[in-house]
Design an enzyme around this catalytic site. Structure first.
Site, mmCIF file in Angstrom:
data_model
loop_
_atom_site.group_PDB
_atom_site.id
_atom_site.type_symbol
_atom_site.label_atom_id
_atom_site.label_comp_id
_atom_site.label_asym_id
_atom_site.label_seq_id
_atom_site.Cartn_x
_atom_site.Cartn_y
_atom_site.Cartn_z
ATOM 1 N N GLU A 198 25.536 -70.677 -12.707
ATOM 2 C CA GLU A 198 25.729 -71.968 -12.039
ATOM 3 C C GLU A 198 24.606 -72.952 -12.343
ATOM 4 O OE1 GLU A 198 28.099 -70.892 -8.064
ATOM 5 O OE2 GLU A 198 26.049 -70.125 -8.015
HETATM 6 C C1 ACM Z 1 26.573 -65.756 -8.268
HETATM 7 O O1 ACM Z 1 27.252 -65.360 -7.299
HETATM 8 N N1 ACM Z 1 26.321 -67.040 -8.425
HETATM 9 C C2 ACM Z 1 26.068 -64.818 -9.232
#
Ligand code: ACM
Length: 618
Positions: free
Chosen positions: A294
């Site tokens: 992310e």
């Molecule tokens: C995650 O849950 N962003 C690895």
């Protein structure tokens, strides 16, 4: 002949009644049983500190020594590694237990199996006579704990390592940094923990203590320092590393994209080289997790891909294998990088095609609060899959209720990763989960103890009966429910409400639902009918007790609302006329776990058995 067979059938404990969890690869029961006498002693063929510590723990747990012989073929690696043989053989005979294992790890697991076999009788500790030959299906059986969103004190980590060992999990993935906190002392870059943690961080000595504690239990510790995203807490002290202008602060809320380390800045790479150089010896495991998830809502894929390759090379110089979330997968990433899937199992197939080993976490997110039965059937597959990890993210989890979100559900995942793939019997899983639940309670896990503490706090009293009758059939809403209900949650929002107290996978709801299913399958089943009627009547009566309390006590206001909804469901079902189902959205972020079963009764025209009974004459 018949009589002899019957005798053995009674004397030999049935295989199906053993409560081992995870289930071993092979068990052969023998006639008779093991009873440890008073002349007990432990013999080990090699001096191994882990075995000495484990047998000392066993002796303490049992309140005295036992007759045990342990034979280990070779001493094992100085740093526990992925390729060590974890198999063992455990034989219990009339007076002793014999353990043989190629490596100390197998002997550690054998001791856990032995503990699960033993029961206390007036004659002493006893176990069925048997031979177990056991080995794990996967070499990587992990649990991620997120110490960044909510700090987890050392005693919490230690007792959960104990629980992991009890179910033969062998990797503690420690999520140590995120936007909301940087949790490790850095001597090279002290502003990381000084400005990134609110004072809640682990000293390097404490880290070494946890690594040793885990090693003693056959558990590797893999640290994760998330980069280049999820890094606001680093930037609080070192804003010059950011991809944009500062200043920066620890993020107090959940979700969203926050500032990142600048993947194109050579000073960032120099910083990481020095930082990783400091952390590498502190965490001796071969693997080092760099997060990589992310990063941005406008991904600059090639930029991140180059950054990942550079960090890979920094780690390789330290003798480490890089691990990252599935976003790091890109052509050109060196093949020894391990890919951890969280966005979908497909990434593991993609990773394998590109020559990478993988770990499955898709389907194993414990913060989604799914039942053990669902987690249990998630099956890691694929030729380069080393295993899997359950993930406990702590946005809505505190040190107080962590254990109840982990246990006993994680035991189901542990079995999926240890036992042969054919082990898939859900009723038998729940039978054994109930036993391990009590064993973990004995071991010092706080999933039951803190439940009662939290109930007392909500009730403002030791009289929690009515509140517990309600809360026993509730489950915390999913992550989505919680975020939608209140997008303004912050790191300092107290997690002491009804939703934080209620536990996933309600055992009472399972029991009630089973009775409903029995009755729906056979309406003449009077016993099922009476059980259903008892529960429904209880919930209606309980509401009458709870609501006056809730009216007086703000901490119980949410309980009052949920109780009213439950009572409405229950009284509608008891009215005995078919009706439309009552819609039940989460109330106060809580699900009424018995609502679907009660609605089935309402729709199908349940008639409580007691209506046809004469009133008792008193
Ligand atoms: C995650 O849950 N962003 C690895």
């Amino acid at each position: 002949m018949r009589a002899v067979l019957l005798f053995f059938a009674l004397a030999v404990p049935a295989l199906s009644q053993l409560t081992l969890l995870p289930k071993p690869a092979s068990v052969q029961t023998r006639p008779g049983s093991l009873i440890f006498g008073p002349d007990a002693r432990i013999e080990t063929n090699i001096d191994e500190p882990r075995i000495a510590a484990a047998t000392a723990r066993l002796t303490t747990r049992l309140g005295g020594p036992v007759n045990l012989r342990i034979h280990i073929e070779s001493p094992g690696n100085p740093v526990q590694s992925l390729d060590e043989d974890e198999s063992y053989r455990l034989e219990t005979t009339g007076h002793e237990a014999l353990i043989t294992a190629p490596n100390p790890l197998g002997a550690l697991y054998a001791l856990e199996t032995l503990l699960q076999l033993l029961t206390k009788t007036p004659a002493g500790w006893t176990a069925p006579a048997l031979v177990i030959e056991d080995r794990p299906r996967f070499p990587w059986r992990g649990l991620l704990l997120d110490s960044a969103r909510h700090f987890l004190p050392l005693d919490v980590i230690r007792r959960n390592l104990d629980a992991m060992a009890a179910v033969k999990l062998n990797v503690f993935h420690w999520h140590l940094s995120d936007d909301q906190g940087f949790r490790v002392e850095s001597k090279r870059f002290p502003k990381l923990h000084e400005l990134g943690s609110d004072g809640d961080f682990y000293s390097q000595d404490q880290i070494r203590g946890i690594v040793q504690y885990a090693r003693d239990r056959g558990i590797r510790v893999v640290p994760e320092f998330d980069m280049p995203g999820h890094s606001a807490s680093w930037l609080a002290g070192y804003p010059e590393l950011a991809a944009g202008p500062g200043p920066f602060q620890i993020v107090r809320t959940w979700g969203g994209y926050n500032p990142a380390l600048d993947p194109a800045n050579p000073n960032v790479l120099a910083f990481l080289e020095a930082f990783i150089g400091e952390m590498a010896p502190l965490f001796p495991d071969q693997f080092f997790h760099i997060g990589g998830d992310e990063v941005s809502d406008h991904p600059q894929t090639e930029l991140q891909a180059r950054f990942n390759r550079q960090v890979h090379d920094i780690l390789a110089k330290q003798g480490k294998r890089m691990e990252g979330w599935d976003e790091v997968l890109a052509p050109g990433l060196p093949k020894d990088a391990l890919i951890q899937s969280w966005r979908g199992a497909k990434s593991l197939a993609d990773a394998a095609r590109l020559g990478h080993d993988g770990l499955l976490s898709t389907g194993f997110y414990l913060d989604y609060t799914e039942p053990a039965a669902k987690l249990y059937l998630v099956n890691p597959a694929g030729n380069r899959t080393l295993g899997a990890e359950a993930c406990m993210w702590t946005e809505y989890v505190s040190a107080e209720n962590l254990d109840s979100r982990l246990w006993p559900r994680t035991a189901a995942i542990a079995e999926r990763l240890w036992s042969p793939a054919v082990t898939r019997d859900i009723p038998d899983l729940y039978r054994r989960v109930a036993v391990i639940d009590a064993e973990l309670d004995q071991l010092g896990l706080r999933h039951n103890v803190n439940y009662r503490t939290m109930l007392r706090r909500l009730a403002g009293s030791n009289d929690t009966e009515a509140l517990q009758t309600l809360t026993d059939v509730l489950e915390p809403g999913s992550l989505r429910v919680r975020h939608h209900a209140n997008p303004n949650y912050t790191q300092s929002t107290p997690l002491d409400r009804l939703v934080d107290t209620a536990r996933p996978d309600s055992a009472t709801a399972r029991q009630f639902t089973a009775a409903v299913d029995r009755w729906l399958a056979n309406r003449a089943d009077a016993e099922a009918n009476r059980e259903i009627a008892r529960w429904l009547t209880l919930w209606v009566a309980n509401d009458a007790k709870l609501r006056p309390l809730a009216a007086r006590r703000p901490a119980l206001r949410e309980a009052g609302l949920v109780s009213a909804a439950l009572a409405k469901l229950a009284s509608t079902a008891l009215a005995g006329k078919p009706a439309r189902p009552i819609p039940v959205a989460p109330i106060a972020e809580v699900n009424i776990a018995v609502a679907p079963a009660i609605n089935k009764l309402i729709v199908r025209g349940y008639r409580p058995a007691y209506q046809s009974y004469p009133r008792s004459a008193q």
